[in-house]
Write a protein that holds these residues in place. Structure first.
Motif, PDB file in Angstrom:
ATOM      1  N   HIS A 122      70.484  35.666  -4.468  1.00 51.76           N
ATOM      2  CA  HIS A 122      70.776  34.364  -3.868  1.00 51.76           C
ATOM      3  C   HIS A 122      69.503  33.713  -3.357  1.00 51.76           C
ATOM      4  O   HIS A 122      68.499  34.365  -3.092  1.00 51.76           O
ATOM      5  N   CYS A 123      69.564  32.395  -3.266  1.00 50.81           N
ATOM      6  CA  CYS A 123      68.515  31.596  -2.640  1.00 50.81           C
ATOM      7  C   CYS A 123      69.239  30.619  -1.717  1.00 50.81           C
ATOM      8  O   CYS A 123      70.314  30.927  -1.220  1.00 50.81           O
ATOM      9  N   LYS A 124      68.682  29.450  -1.509  1.00 51.14           N
ATOM     10  CA  LYS A 124      69.340  28.486  -0.620  1.00 51.14           C
ATOM     11  C   LYS A 124      70.530  27.817  -1.302  1.00 51.14           C
ATOM     12  O   LYS A 124      71.586  27.688  -0.715  1.00 51.14           O
ATOM     13  N   GLY A 125      70.329  27.373  -2.558  1.00 49.20           N
ATOM     14  CA  GLY A 125      71.384  26.616  -3.218  1.00 49.20           C
ATOM     15  C   GLY A 125      71.792  27.116  -4.592  1.00 49.20           C
ATOM     16  O   GLY A 125      72.760  26.649  -5.157  1.00 49.20           O
ATOM     17  N   GLY A 126      71.039  28.041  -5.177  1.00 45.47           N
ATOM     18  CA  GLY A 126      71.414  28.613  -6.465  1.00 45.47           C
ATOM     19  C   GLY A 126      70.395  28.455  -7.579  1.00 45.47           C
ATOM     20  O   GLY A 126      70.497  29.126  -8.593  1.00 45.47           O
ATOM     21  N   GLY A 127      69.410  27.570  -7.413  1.00 49.36           N
ATOM     22  CA  GLY A 127      68.430  27.341  -8.475  1.00 49.36           C
ATOM     23  C   GLY A 127      67.446  28.478  -8.655  1.00 49.36           C
ATOM     24  O   GLY A 127      67.265  28.995  -9.759  1.00 49.36           O
ATOM     25  N   ARG A 128      66.803  28.883  -7.576  1.00 50.05           N
ATOM     26  CA  ARG A 128      65.823  29.981  -7.672  1.00 50.05           C
ATOM     27  C   ARG A 128      66.504  31.287  -8.041  1.00 50.05           C
ATOM     28  O   ARG A 128      65.954  32.089  -8.800  1.00 50.05           O
ATOM     29  N   SER A 129      67.703  31.495  -7.528  1.00 49.48           N
ATOM     30  CA  SER A 129      68.384  32.747  -7.857  1.00 49.48           C
ATOM     31  C   SER A 129      68.820  32.781  -9.321  1.00 49.48           C
ATOM     32  O   SER A 129      68.863  33.850  -9.929  1.00 49.48           O
ATOM     33  N   ALA A 130      69.089  31.631  -9.917  1.00 52.40           N
ATOM     34  CA  ALA A 130      69.382  31.596 -11.356  1.00 52.40           C
ATOM     35  C   ALA A 130      68.147  32.043 -12.139  1.00 52.40           C
ATOM     36  O   ALA A 130      68.247  32.787 -13.115  1.00 52.40           O
ATOM     37  N   SER A 131      66.963  31.608 -11.698  1.00 54.75           N
ATOM     38  CA  SER A 131      65.713  32.042 -12.333  1.00 54.75           C
ATOM     39  C   SER A 131      65.507  33.539 -12.133  1.00 54.75           C
ATOM     40  O   SER A 131      65.084  34.252 -13.053  1.00 54.75           O
ATOM     41  N   ALA A 132      65.815  34.035 -10.940  1.00 51.66           N
ATOM     42  CA  ALA A 132      65.675  35.464 -10.654  1.00 51.66           C
ATOM     43  C   ALA A 132      66.629  36.280 -11.521  1.00 51.66           C
ATOM     44  O   ALA A 132      66.255  37.333 -12.052  1.00 51.66           O
ATOM     45  N   LYS A 133      67.859  35.784 -11.688  1.00 52.07           N
ATOM     46  CA  LYS A 133      68.840  36.472 -12.530  1.00 52.07           C
ATOM     47  C   LYS A 133      68.314  36.567 -13.958  1.00 52.07           C
ATOM     48  O   LYS A 133      68.378  37.627 -14.581  1.00 52.07           O
ATOM     49  N   ALA A 134      67.775  35.469 -14.471  1.00 48.93           N
ATOM     50  CA  ALA A 134      67.237  35.464 -15.838  1.00 48.93           C
ATOM     51  C   ALA A 134      66.079  36.455 -15.973  1.00 48.93           C
ATOM     52  O   ALA A 134      66.003  37.208 -16.952  1.00 48.93           O
ATOM     53  N   LEU A 135      65.192  36.472 -14.997  1.00 51.97           N
ATOM     54  CA  LEU A 135      64.041  37.376 -15.029  1.00 51.97           C
ATOM     55  C   LEU A 135      64.490  38.837 -15.008  1.00 51.97           C
ATOM     56  O   LEU A 135      64.023  39.658 -15.806  1.00 51.97           O
ATOM     57  N   LEU A 136      65.397  39.163 -14.109  1.00 48.12           N
ATOM     58  CA  LEU A 136      65.885  40.548 -14.023  1.00 48.12           C
ATOM     59  C   LEU A 136      66.603  40.952 -15.309  1.00 48.12           C
ATOM     60  O   LEU A 136      66.415  42.061 -15.811  1.00 48.12           O
ATOM     61  N   THR A 137      67.413  40.042 -15.852  1.00 50.30           N
ATOM     62  CA  THR A 137      68.132  40.329 -17.093  1.00 50.30           C
ATOM     63  C   THR A 137      67.150  40.598 -18.238  1.00 50.30           C
ATOM     64  O   THR A 137      67.344  41.526 -19.023  1.00 50.30           O
ATOM     65  N   GLN A 138      66.072  39.814 -18.308  1.00 47.69           N
ATOM     66  CA  GLN A 138      65.043  40.026 -19.337  1.00 47.69           C
ATOM     67  C   GLN A 138      64.399  41.402 -19.216  1.00 47.69           C
ATOM     68  O   GLN A 138      63.937  41.966 -20.202  1.00 47.69           O
ATOM     69  N   HIS A 139      64.359  41.938 -18.011  1.00 47.37           N
ATOM     70  CA  HIS A 139      63.752  43.247 -17.777  1.00 47.37           C
ATOM     71  C   HIS A 139      64.774  44.386 -17.828  1.00 47.37           C
ATOM     72  O   HIS A 139      64.496  45.486 -17.361  1.00 47.37           O
ATOM     73  N   GLY A 140      65.947  44.111 -18.364  1.00 51.82           N
ATOM     74  CA  GLY A 140      66.912  45.172 -18.619  1.00 51.82           C
ATOM     75  C   GLY A 140      67.920  45.445 -17.515  1.00 51.82           C
ATOM     76  O   GLY A 140      68.671  46.419 -17.594  1.00 51.82           O
ATOM     77  N   PHE A 141      67.957  44.599 -16.497  1.00 54.01           N
ATOM     78  CA  PHE A 141      68.971  44.761 -15.456  1.00 54.01           C
ATOM     79  C   PHE A 141      70.274  44.201 -16.015  1.00 54.01           C
ATOM     80  O   PHE A 141      70.333  43.061 -16.446  1.00 54.01           O
TER      81      PHE A 141
END
Length: 99
Positions: free
Chosen positions: A64-83
């Motif tokens: 999570h972040c404040k509104g959902g934008g940064r956390s969407a980027s974090a989700k994509a990054l983690l998913t790319q790394h096999g999470f």
């Protein structure tokens, strides 16, 4: 994996669950208010911290972040790394706090 609503997260916490919650807001934002039990790793630091999260690859992680934008980027990054079980908190901390 589907994202999670603030209502669902609060229900799970009320039931005694302790999901892994990753707060990707800046440190100063986290200091102003946080979700109980969350770990703060600002989005800009996440790429260099991914190795520290390696043991969580197969577990559910709620970002999570404040509104959902940064956390969407974090989700994509983690998913790319096999999470494999990363969920974004819809509406972020703002929506969670408003519940």
């Amino acid at each position: 994996m589907n994202d999670i609503t603030p209502e669902e997260l609060k229900q799970r916490q009320a039931a005694g669950e302790t999901p892994i919650i990753l707060d990707v807001r800046e440190t100063w934002e986290n200091e102003e208010g946080r979700i109980e039990g969350s770990q703060n790793i600002p989005l800009g630091s996440l790429p260099e911290k991914i190795a520290d999260l390696e043991e969580l690859k197969d577990q559910e992680i709620i970002v999570h972040c404040k509104g959902g934008g940064r956390s969407a980027s974090a989700k994509a990054l983690l998913t790319q790394h096999g999470f494999s079980h990363v969920r974004n908190l819809l509406g972020g901390y703002s929506a969670y706090k408003a519940q």
